[in-house]
Design a protein around this motif. Sequence first.
Motif, PDB file in Angstrom:
ATOM      1  N   LEU A  50      -6.031  14.144 -10.788  1.00 56.58           N
ATOM      2  CA  LEU A  50      -4.834  14.881 -10.397  1.00 56.58           C
ATOM      3  C   LEU A  50      -3.686  13.893 -10.243  1.00 56.58           C
ATOM      4  CD1 LEU A  50      -7.314  16.645  -9.507  1.00 56.58           C
ATOM      5  CD2 LEU A  50      -5.835  17.586  -7.728  1.00 56.58           C
ATOM      6  N   ASP A  51      -2.556  14.212 -10.845  1.00 54.38           N
ATOM      7  CA  ASP A  51      -1.388  13.344 -10.685  1.00 54.38           C
ATOM      8  C   ASP A  51      -0.162  14.209 -10.388  1.00 54.38           C
ATOM      9  OD1 ASP A  51      -0.970  10.271 -11.184  1.00 54.38           O
ATOM     10  OD2 ASP A  51       0.882  11.265 -11.806  1.00 54.38           O
ATOM     11  N   VAL A  52       0.480  13.899  -9.261  1.00 51.90           N
ATOM     12  CA  VAL A  52       1.619  14.684  -8.775  1.00 51.90           C
ATOM     13  C   VAL A  52       2.928  14.119  -9.310  1.00 51.90           C
ATOM     14  CG1 VAL A  52       2.884  15.429  -6.716  1.00 51.90           C
ATOM     15  CG2 VAL A  52       0.374  15.284  -6.669  1.00 51.90           C
ATOM     16  N   SER A  70     -10.942   9.480 -22.939  1.00 53.55           N
ATOM     17  CA  SER A  70     -11.802   8.342 -23.258  1.00 53.55           C
ATOM     18  C   SER A  70     -12.732   7.979 -22.107  1.00 53.55           C
ATOM     19  CB  SER A  70     -10.956   7.120 -23.641  1.00 53.55           C
ATOM     20  OG  SER A  70     -10.221   6.637 -22.527  1.00 53.55           O
ATOM     21  N   HIS A  71     -12.338   8.325 -20.871  1.00 53.29           N
ATOM     22  CA  HIS A  71     -13.156   8.025 -19.701  1.00 53.29           C
ATOM     23  C   HIS A  71     -14.005   9.232 -19.270  1.00 53.29           C
ATOM     24  CE1 HIS A  71     -10.461   4.567 -19.388  1.00 53.29           C
ATOM     25  NE2 HIS A  71     -11.295   4.046 -18.516  1.00 53.29           N
ATOM     26  N   GLY A  72     -13.939  10.332 -20.034  1.00 59.76           N
ATOM     27  CA  GLY A  72     -14.704  11.517 -19.684  1.00 59.76           C
ATOM     28  C   GLY A  72     -14.174  12.239 -18.466  1.00 59.76           C
ATOM     29  N   LEU A  73     -12.866  12.183 -18.254  1.00 57.95           N
ATOM     30  CA  LEU A  73     -12.217  12.810 -17.107  1.00 57.95           C
ATOM     31  C   LEU A  73     -11.356  13.976 -17.558  1.00 57.95           C
ATOM     32  CD1 LEU A  73     -11.047   9.465 -15.465  1.00 57.95           C
ATOM     33  CD2 LEU A  73     -13.010  10.835 -14.738  1.00 57.95           C
ATOM     34  N   PHE A  74     -11.168  14.965 -16.682  1.00 62.17           N
ATOM     35  CA  PHE A  74     -10.326  16.120 -16.978  1.00 62.17           C
ATOM     36  C   PHE A  74      -9.001  15.969 -16.234  1.00 62.17           C
ATOM     37  CE2 PHE A  74     -14.686  17.429 -17.564  1.00 62.17           C
ATOM     38  CZ  PHE A  74     -14.650  18.151 -18.753  1.00 62.17           C
ATOM     39  N   LEU A  75      -7.915  16.016 -16.964  1.00 63.21           N
ATOM     40  CA  LEU A  75      -6.585  15.781 -16.385  1.00 63.21           C
ATOM     41  C   LEU A  75      -5.974  17.070 -15.860  1.00 63.21           C
ATOM     42  CD1 LEU A  75      -4.058  14.007 -15.892  1.00 63.21           C
ATOM     43  CD2 LEU A  75      -3.366  14.550 -18.246  1.00 63.21           C
TER      44      LEU A  75
END
Length: 203
Positions: free
Chosen positions: A74-76, A118-123
């Motif tokens: 999560l990025d605000v 690439s890191h297998g993360l969901f943005l």
Amino acid sequence: IVCSFSRAPRTWRHSRVRDAFAFAAWKFDLQVHTNGRRDAPTYEFSFRTDEQGVPTSKRSDLHITDERGRSHILDVTICDPTTVDCVQHRAGGRAGSMPALQRLYNDHVRTYGKICDSHGLFLIPLAFDTLGRMHPDSAMKLHNAFIKHRLGSTKELLPSRNALWRWVGRAFHASVSTAVLRACTVPACATRRSIRTSRAMAA
């Protein structure tokens, strides 16, 4: 808001909104990752390497994991709805802050999309304006991660969707109002005393 271009109030407000999402994630039984330090814990997540495997200094605000082991980043990001693009957009009878919200949302997808893949993360880019309005895709992705895509057995024990938006909304507007008071050099406690005194005199 007042002093929207001052770095310190913007950073402080951004941190309070991030903390609100961390609190909501805990309430929704999601694992919230920190740096592990008890003396100065932080939520900031370092990618360490980019999508090409090259060392990078890129960081994001929050890293959470659900019961399936799916990790979300999560990025605000917060914009000012009084920018020229927004004012012109509003003059056309449309939602005033959407151009800035869309630009911020797209910027975050470009910045973090490939590296998360690439890191297998969901943005989940969390794009707000200073009035508390959220980009529709941000709201949808947040709802999916916190509620919709959870295991059925887990969903039964979770707070309601309304509770999620209530916690986030209250924290956001509290951070904005406090930032305004700070910019005006008015202590929040003094303001509360003034309100109580005025009500007592009116009675």
